[in-house]
Design a protein around this motif. Structure first.
Motif, PDB file in Angstrom:
ATOM      1  N   ASP A 171       0.856  -1.179   0.000  1.00 60.23           N
ATOM      2  CA  ASP A 171       0.000   0.000   0.000  1.00 60.23           C
ATOM      3  C   ASP A 171       0.900   1.238   0.000  1.00 60.23           C
ATOM      4  OD1 ASP A 171      -2.060   1.763   0.142  1.00 60.23           O
ATOM      5  OD2 ASP A 171      -2.403   1.526   2.292  1.00 60.23           O
ATOM      6  N   LEU A 172       1.372   1.585  -1.173  1.00 60.50           N
ATOM      7  CA  LEU A 172       2.310   2.700  -1.325  1.00 60.50           C
ATOM      8  C   LEU A 172       1.767   3.631  -2.398  1.00 60.50           C
ATOM      9  CD1 LEU A 172       5.073   3.620  -0.213  1.00 60.50           C
ATOM     10  CD2 LEU A 172       6.134   2.467  -2.149  1.00 60.50           C
ATOM     11  N   PRO A 173       1.206   4.766  -2.030  1.00 59.07           N
ATOM     12  CA  PRO A 173       0.553   5.633  -3.012  1.00 59.07           C
ATOM     13  C   PRO A 173       1.454   6.064  -4.148  1.00 59.07           C
ATOM     14  CG  PRO A 173       0.023   6.321  -0.775  1.00 59.07           C
ATOM     15  CD  PRO A 173       1.085   5.274  -0.669  1.00 59.07           C
ATOM     16  N   ALA A 174       2.763   6.200  -3.877  1.00 57.29           N
ATOM     17  CA  ALA A 174       3.663   6.725  -4.911  1.00 57.29           C
ATOM     18  C   ALA A 174       4.108   5.677  -5.913  1.00 57.29           C
ATOM     19  CB  ALA A 174       4.890   7.364  -4.251  1.00 57.29           C
ATOM     20  N   VAL A 175       3.674   4.403  -5.730  1.00 59.65           N
ATOM     21  CA  VAL A 175       4.088   3.361  -6.656  1.00 59.65           C
ATOM     22  C   VAL A 175       3.572   3.677  -8.054  1.00 59.65           C
ATOM     23  CG1 VAL A 175       3.724   0.948  -7.281  1.00 59.65           C
ATOM     24  CG2 VAL A 175       4.298   1.539  -4.949  1.00 59.65           C
ATOM     25  N   ALA A 242       4.755  -0.705   3.830  1.00 63.37           N
ATOM     26  CA  ALA A 242       5.101   0.681   3.551  1.00 63.37           C
ATOM     27  C   ALA A 242       4.420   1.590   4.555  1.00 63.37           C
ATOM     28  CB  ALA A 242       4.680   1.064   2.137  1.00 63.37           C
ATOM     29  N   SER A 243       5.128   2.631   4.959  1.00 64.62           N
ATOM     30  CA  SER A 243       4.564   3.656   5.823  1.00 64.62           C
ATOM     31  C   SER A 243       5.049   5.000   5.320  1.00 64.62           C
ATOM     32  CB  SER A 243       4.984   3.430   7.277  1.00 64.62           C
ATOM     33  OG  SER A 243       6.394   3.459   7.401  1.00 64.62           O
ATOM     34  N   ALA A 244       4.666   6.054   5.985  1.00 64.33           N
ATOM     35  CA  ALA A 244       5.039   7.397   5.542  1.00 64.33           C
ATOM     36  C   ALA A 244       6.554   7.556   5.520  1.00 64.33           C
ATOM     37  CB  ALA A 244       4.413   8.439   6.454  1.00 64.33           C
ATOM     38  N   GLY A 245       7.110   7.642   4.329  1.00 60.73           N
ATOM     39  CA  GLY A 245       8.535   7.901   4.199  1.00 60.73           C
ATOM     40  C   GLY A 245       9.442   6.707   4.372  1.00 60.73           C
ATOM     41  N   HIS A 246       8.887   5.496   4.557  1.00 60.00           N
ATOM     42  CA  HIS A 246       9.729   4.320   4.769  1.00 60.00           C
ATOM     43  C   HIS A 246       9.114   3.084   4.123  1.00 60.00           C
ATOM     44  CE1 HIS A 246      11.184   6.936   8.039  1.00 60.00           C
ATOM     45  NE2 HIS A 246      12.341   6.323   7.843  1.00 60.00           N
ATOM     46  N   LEU A 247       9.994   2.166   3.746  1.00 64.51           N
ATOM     47  CA  LEU A 247       9.595   0.857   3.267  1.00 64.51           C
ATOM     48  C   LEU A 247      10.305  -0.172   4.142  1.00 64.51           C
ATOM     49  CD1 LEU A 247       8.087  -0.686   0.938  1.00 64.51           C
ATOM     50  CD2 LEU A 247      10.289  -0.742  -0.241  1.00 64.51           C
ATOM     51  N   ARG A 248       9.543  -1.043   4.772  1.00 61.28           N
ATOM     52  CA  ARG A 248      10.125  -2.067   5.647  1.00 61.28           C
ATOM     53  C   ARG A 248      10.112  -3.401   4.916  1.00 61.28           C
ATOM     54  NH1 ARG A 248      11.281  -2.467  11.010  1.00 61.28           N
ATOM     55  NH2 ARG A 248      10.304  -0.435  11.409  1.00 61.28           N
ATOM     56  N   GLY A 250      11.263  -7.048   5.684  1.00 61.13           N
ATOM     57  CA  GLY A 250      11.756  -7.884   6.768  1.00 61.13           C
ATOM     58  C   GLY A 250      12.263  -6.995   7.887  1.00 61.13           C
ATOM     59  N   SER A 251      13.539  -7.148   8.230  1.00 61.97           N
ATOM     60  CA  SER A 251      14.142  -6.305   9.269  1.00 61.97           C
ATOM     61  C   SER A 251      14.825  -5.076   8.695  1.00 61.97           C
ATOM     62  CB  SER A 251      15.170  -7.126  10.058  1.00 61.97           C
ATOM     63  OG  SER A 251      16.203  -7.592   9.201  1.00 61.97           O
ATOM     64  N   LYS A 252      14.800  -4.921   7.381  1.00 60.06           N
ATOM     65  CA  LYS A 252      15.452  -3.798   6.722  1.00 60.06           C
ATOM     66  C   LYS A 252      14.472  -2.645   6.542  1.00 60.06           C
ATOM     67  CE  LYS A 252      19.384  -5.983   5.856  1.00 60.06           C
ATOM     68  NZ  LYS A 252      20.696  -5.528   6.349  1.00 60.06           N
ATOM     69  N   ILE A 253      15.000  -1.427   6.663  1.00 61.77           N
ATOM     70  CA  ILE A 253      14.186  -0.228   6.457  1.00 61.77           C
ATOM     71  C   ILE A 253      14.814   0.602   5.340  1.00 61.77           C
ATOM     72  CG2 ILE A 253      13.361   1.927   7.477  1.00 61.77           C
ATOM     73  CD1 ILE A 253      13.216   0.548  10.137  1.00 61.77           C
ATOM     74  N   VAL A 254      14.007   0.907   4.324  1.00 65.17           N
ATOM     75  CA  VAL A 254      14.461   1.706   3.188  1.00 65.17           C
ATOM     76  C   VAL A 254      13.774   3.067   3.265  1.00 65.17           C
ATOM     77  CG1 VAL A 254      14.581   1.881   0.677  1.00 65.17           C
ATOM     78  CG2 VAL A 254      14.731  -0.368   1.788  1.00 65.17           C
ATOM     79  N   PRO A 255      14.516   4.156   3.476  1.00 63.08           N
ATOM     80  CA  PRO A 255      13.887   5.490   3.473  1.00 63.08           C
ATOM     81  C   PRO A 255      13.467   5.874   2.063  1.00 63.08           C
ATOM     82  CG  PRO A 255      16.266   5.681   3.676  1.00 63.08           C
ATOM     83  CD  PRO A 255      15.962   4.214   3.747  1.00 63.08           C
ATOM     84  N   GLY A 260       8.215   8.708  -3.192  1.00 70.50           N
ATOM     85  CA  GLY A 260       8.166   7.269  -2.977  1.00 70.50           C
ATOM     86  C   GLY A 260       9.346   6.519  -3.564  1.00 70.50           C
ATOM     87  N   ASP A 261      10.420   7.210  -3.928  1.00 79.72           N
ATOM     88  CA  ASP A 261      11.612   6.572  -4.495  1.00 79.72           C
ATOM     89  C   ASP A 261      12.700   6.437  -3.435  1.00 79.72           C
ATOM     90  OD1 ASP A 261      10.402   6.495  -6.979  1.00 79.72           O
ATOM     91  OD2 ASP A 261      11.230   8.421  -7.601  1.00 79.72           O
TER      92      ASP A 261
END
Length: 434
Positions: A171-175, A242-248, A250-255, A260-261
């Protein structure tokens, strides 16, 4: 009737001096506020991107030359030497027969690679016939987990049954969404473990600095090629949210940036991970089959995410990145995996921190020149406040954050110019009064 002639004039001078002092106390902060607000406005409107681009390049190149790419990411390049070898030794024109990629897959399987991702399109049947496609599909099934590329375009508007479907709900609006996609031919796709998208767009100056983690098609969230390779080896489903400003992942977090890039952190000279020639890989596999010593050990790819890509100029798959104007396109996907493994993505600096920093610098620059407007003071002050934004930008990059140097510099410059202009105006009024 003696009158103190100096009394009224002295009173006027004192009042004028007090008024001047009061206005001077307010003048610097007010100039700084206007300068900072103006710089922030033009920054948010995107008018400073052409100025920001070279500062991005300076920072990216400075740090990339001092950072080592992950040893778990490798490139196999179809370089000019490989094309020359194929023509000379096997009379291969371009495109190569797809059985050649089967040898690459077998070599990676022999060496224990975690995944093999092809930044190549197999959307048309092989010129060598359907048997060539079937041979590649069988080789991919028997080799290291293979990930094939899909690209927006073509005529397919629904997901083909012969292609493995990603089991992800994001659920990532910027996709980005695509009405049509180009898929590999069925004979080749039958051997793939997953597919990943290779769609991407450069920044306004034509340089690729970021990548979209997902593309949406027919209700399916397709991971980018690098992420698809990272997920392909997992024996259990990896939760992706996905959350505001982050993609999780597993245990990794991608800002993520506001679009949304993911902002990539390129490492190594030219931004290239360790690369080997496709010709050397194919020769090594063939010699190993014959029991001979290979020019390249399979241990080179042990526990690695391997990307097959083109670097020969004639194959037209070169992309400009901040650290290399002629980089193979697969570097974007390899860098994504590198950043994911090392938790080194670049995050946008928090907007409220940027606003505070820009406004504080603009006010400080304006105040310093309001009270130090002499030529021997203005020079050093100007140098200091024009250098501060660049120092902050480099310091923030070292911490993994992207600082808008152009907006910061603009605020400093406007504060300095505004203070100098007001100093000359106030001096002219004082001379007129005297």
């Amino acid at each position: 009737h003696a009158v103190d002639a100096g009394g009224p004039v002295e009173s006027r001078v004192q009042k004028n001096g007090m008024l001047k002092t009061g206005l001077k106390c307010l003048r610097g902060p007010l100039i700084g506020l206007v300068a900072g607000a103006t710089a922030l406005l033009v920054w948010r409107l995107g008018w400073l991107e052409s100025i920001e681009a070279p500062t991005w390049t300076w920072r990216a190149r400075f740090f990339s030359q001092r950072e080592v790419p992950s040893q778990e990411v490798k490139l196999i390049l179809l370089d000019q030497a490989s094309l020359d070898w194929g023509q000379r030794e096997n009379a291969w024109g371009w495109p190569w027969p797809r059985e050649a990629y089967g040898a690459i897959s077998a070599f990676c399987k022999r060496g224990g690679a975690r995944a093999l991702a092809f930044d190549l399109l197999f959307t048309e049947p092989s010129v060598y016939g359907v048997a060539d496609d079937e041979a590649m599909g069988q080789a991919l099934s028997a080799g290291a987990p293979a990930v094939l590329a899909v690209l927006p375009g073509g005529s397919l508007s629904t997901w083909p049954e012969y292609v493995p479907r990603p089991d992800l709900k994001i659920d990532l609006p910027a996709v980005g969404a695509s009405a049509n996609l180009l898929f590999p031919v069925p004979e080749v796709a039958s051997g793939a473990a997953a597919v990943g998208h290779v769609a991407g767009a450069p920044d306004a100056d034509g340089v690729f600095r970021r990548i979209s983690p997902f593309c949406r098609f027919d209700g399916v969230s397709i991971p980018v090629l690098g992420l698809a390779a990272w997920l392909a080896k997992r024996t259990e489903p990896t939760p992706v949210t996905a959350s505001a400003g982050h993609l999780r992942i597993g245990s990794k977090i991608v800002p993520l940036d506001r679009h949304g890039d993911a902002i990539l952190r390129f490492k190594g000279r030219g931004g290239l991970p360790e690369a080997v020639s496709a010709a050397a890989v194919i020769q090594s596999e063939l010699r190993l089959r014959d029991g001979e010593a290979p020019p390249l050990s399979p241990q080179t790819v042990k526990d690695c995410y391997v990307f097959v890509a083109c670097s020969a100029p004639a194959l037209l798959d070169l992309r400009p990145v901040p650290v290399n104007p002629i980089s193979p396109g697969a570097v974007l996907h390899a860098t994504f995996v590198d950043n994911l493994l090392t938790d080194s993505f670049i995050a946008d600096a928090a907007v409220h921190v940027v606003i505070l920093g820009v406004m504080a610098t603009a006010i400080a620059a304006a105040v310093s020149l309001t009270y130090g407007g002499k030529w021997w003071q203005a020079g050093p002050f100007s140098i200091v406040w024009l250098v501060v934004p660049m120092v902050v930008g480099f310091a923030e990059y070292a911490q993994g954050r992207w600082w808008p140097v152009a907006a910061h510099e603009t605020a400093s410059a406007l504060g300095l110019v505004g203070a100098l202009a007001m100093n000359y105006w106030a001096e002219g009024r004082q001379k007129a009064f005297i």
